[in-house]
Design an enzyme around this catalytic site. Structure first.
Site, mmCIF file in Angstrom:
data_model
loop_
_atom_site.group_PDB
_atom_site.id
_atom_site.type_symbol
_atom_site.label_atom_id
_atom_site.label_comp_id
_atom_site.label_asym_id
_atom_site.label_seq_id
_atom_site.Cartn_x
_atom_site.Cartn_y
_atom_site.Cartn_z
ATOM 1 N N SER A 124 0.847 -1.201 0.000
ATOM 2 C CA SER A 124 0.000 0.000 0.000
ATOM 3 C C SER A 124 0.870 1.234 0.000
ATOM 4 C CB SER A 124 -0.848 -0.046 1.269
ATOM 5 O OG SER A 124 -1.340 1.228 1.581
ATOM 6 N N TYR A 148 -1.502 -0.847 10.967
ATOM 7 C CA TYR A 148 -1.783 -1.429 9.642
ATOM 8 C C TYR A 148 -0.587 -1.188 8.721
ATOM 9 C CZ TYR A 148 -3.497 -1.283 4.832
ATOM 10 O OH TYR A 148 -3.622 -1.437 3.480
ATOM 11 N N LYS A 152 2.340 -3.753 6.736
ATOM 12 C CA LYS A 152 2.721 -3.713 5.308
ATOM 13 C C LYS A 152 4.223 -3.517 5.177
ATOM 14 C CE LYS A 152 -1.369 -4.069 3.371
ATOM 15 N NZ LYS A 152 -1.749 -5.348 2.768
#
Ligand code: UFG
Length: 334
Positions: A124, A148, A152
Site C-alpha cells: 500500500s 496497519y 505492510k
C-alpha cells in the site's frame, strides 16, 4: 501450474481473479470470508464463464495452506489476505500484527517447503507514511504511521531481506493508492460491512440512506479547493496491474521490485463527491467537518515505473469509478 490467490474473495482479490481468468491464467483461490462472502465466487464465475478451485481456509492454519500446496501445482502466489482498517489497527495492534504477519509467515514458509519462489504482495501507499513531496516515487523513504502500515512495511522488509539472503526468490511489491469502483457488471464490488471508513464506501452508504451524515474531513488544507487530494484508481485497472505483475514474475529469473499502482492524477475529496453526484444524478447532501487526524494534504503516485517495467497503465477515470461503484451498490439493493 496455477496462481494461488490468497484473499481472492475480497474487493481487490475478486477483481484480480476475474482479470487473471480473462487473461487465460489458471487460478486456485483461498479465503476465510472474514471480510467477504461466498456469493463473490459466483460473481467471478458468472463474469468470466470459467471455473476454478476454491478453498475456504484460514492462513493462520498451517495445515490448510500445506494441503493447498500439496494438492495443486502452485507456480506463484498473490497475497491479498489481511486486515485492512487503519482505525481498527490503531485500537487493536496485536490483532493486526498477529493476523497479517503470522498469515504471511505461514504462506512464505509453505512456499519455501514446496519450492514455490514467486510472491506478489498486496502492499500500500501507506508505506510512504506522510510523503514530503508528490508525486510519490518508489525510492521515497518508507515509514509506518499506524499498525496497519507497520504490517505492510514489515512484510515488505521481510521480502527484501529474504531476497538478499537467497536470491532465488522473486518478490513483487505492489503499492496501491486509493482503489475504488467495481466491475461494470455490478456482480462484484466493495462490501466493507457496517463500519466503513474509506471515502467511497461512506459515500455509497449516504447515497443509499444507510448513513445520515457525510462529511468532508477538512477543507482548510493547502490544496486547490482546501480538501485532501488522493490518487483514486479503478479496481479493474488495479486488478489488471496484478496480471502484468504475474507475467513479470514469470519473466524475471529472480528479484525484489516495488511498483506504485496509481493513476498519477490526484483528485480532491470535493471533486470526487461532485463527480459522484453528477454522473449518478444523486444529491449527497454532504457537509464540511473537522480534519481527520494523520491525513496528508496530498498523496498521489508517479506510476511511470510500472508503465515502463510492467507495461501497465491505468485507463479508467473518476467518472467510471463513481458510476461503477454506485452501479454495484444499487444492484445489491434490488
Ligand atoms: N474523507 C472524508 N470524509 C470521510 C472519510 C474520508 O473527507 O468521512 C477523506 C479523507 O480525509 C481523505 C480521503 O477522503 O482525504 C480519502 O480517505 P480514505 O480513508 O478513503 O483513504 P486514505 O487516503 O486515508 O487511506 C487509503 C487507504 C489506506 C492506505 C492509504 C495510503 O484506505 O489503507 O490510503 O495509501 F494506507
Amino acid at each position: 501450474m496455477a496462481v494461488l490467490v490468497n484473499g481472492g474473495a475480497g474487493f481487490i482479490g475478486s477483481h484480480t481473479c476475474v482479470e487473471l481468468l480473462n487473461a487465460g491464467e489458471d487460478i486456485v483461490v483461498f479465503d476465510n470470508f472474514y471480510n467477504s462472502n461466498p456469493q463473490v465466487l459466483d460473481g467471478i464465475r458468472k463474469i468470466t464463464g470459467r471455473d476454478f478451485k476454491f478453498y475456504e481456509a484460514d492462513m493462520l492454519e498451517m495445515s490448510s495452506i500445506d494441503d493447498i500446496f500439496d494438492e495443486n501445482d502452485i507456480e506463484q502466489v498473490i497475497h491479498f489476505a489481511g486486515y485492512k482498517s487503519v482505525p481498527e489497527s490503531v485500537k487493536h495492534p496485536l490483532k493486526y500484527y498477529s493476523n497479517n504477519l503470522r498469515g504471511t509467515f505461514n504462506i512464505l514458509e509453505t512456499m519455501k517447503k514446496y519450492g514455490c519462489t514467486k510472491f506478489i504482495f498486496s502492499s500500500s501507499a501507506t508505506v510512504y507514511g506522510i510523503p514530503e513531496t508528490v508525486p510519490v516515487k518508489e525510492d521515497f523513504p518508507l515509514s509506518a504511521i499506524n499498525p496497519y502500515g507497520s504490517t505492510k512495511l514489515i512484510i515488505e522488509n521481510l521480502c527484501r531481506e529474504m531476497y538478499t539472503a537467497n536470491n532465488a526468490w522473486t518478490f513483487i511489491l505492489l503499492r496501491y493508492f486509493n482503489p475504488v469502483g467495481a466491475h461494470k457488471s455490478g456482480l462484484i464490488g466493495e462490501d466493507p460491512g457496517n463500519q466503513p471508513n474509506n471515502l467511497m464506501p461512506l459515500v455509497l452508504d449516504k447515497a443509499t440512506g444507510k448513513r445520515d451524515v457525510l462529511q468532508i474531513t477538512g477543507d482548510d488544507y493547502p490544496t486547490r479547493d482546501g480538501t485532501c487530494i488522493r490518487d483514486y484508481i479503478h479496481v479493474v485497472d488495479l486488478a489488471k496491474g496484478h496480471v502484468s505483475a504475474v507475467k513479470k514474475a514469470r519473466e524475471l529469473e529472480n528479484g525484489c521490485k516495488a511498483y506504485n499502482l496509481g493513476t498519477g492524477r490526484g483528485y480532491s475529496v470535493k471533486e470526487i463527491l461532485d463527480t459522484f453526484q453528477r454522473v449518478n444524478n444523486i444529491d449527497l447532501g454532504y457537509t464540511i467537518g473537522p480534519r481527520r487526524e494523520g491525513d496528508a494534504a496530498e498523496c498521489y503516485s508517479d506510476p511511470s515505473l510500472a508503465e515502463k517495467e510492467l507495461g501497465w497503465k491505468a485507463e479508467l477515470g473518476i467518472e467510471d469509478m463513481c458510476r461503477d461503484a454506485w452501479n454495484f451498490r444499487r444492484n445489491k439493493l434490488i
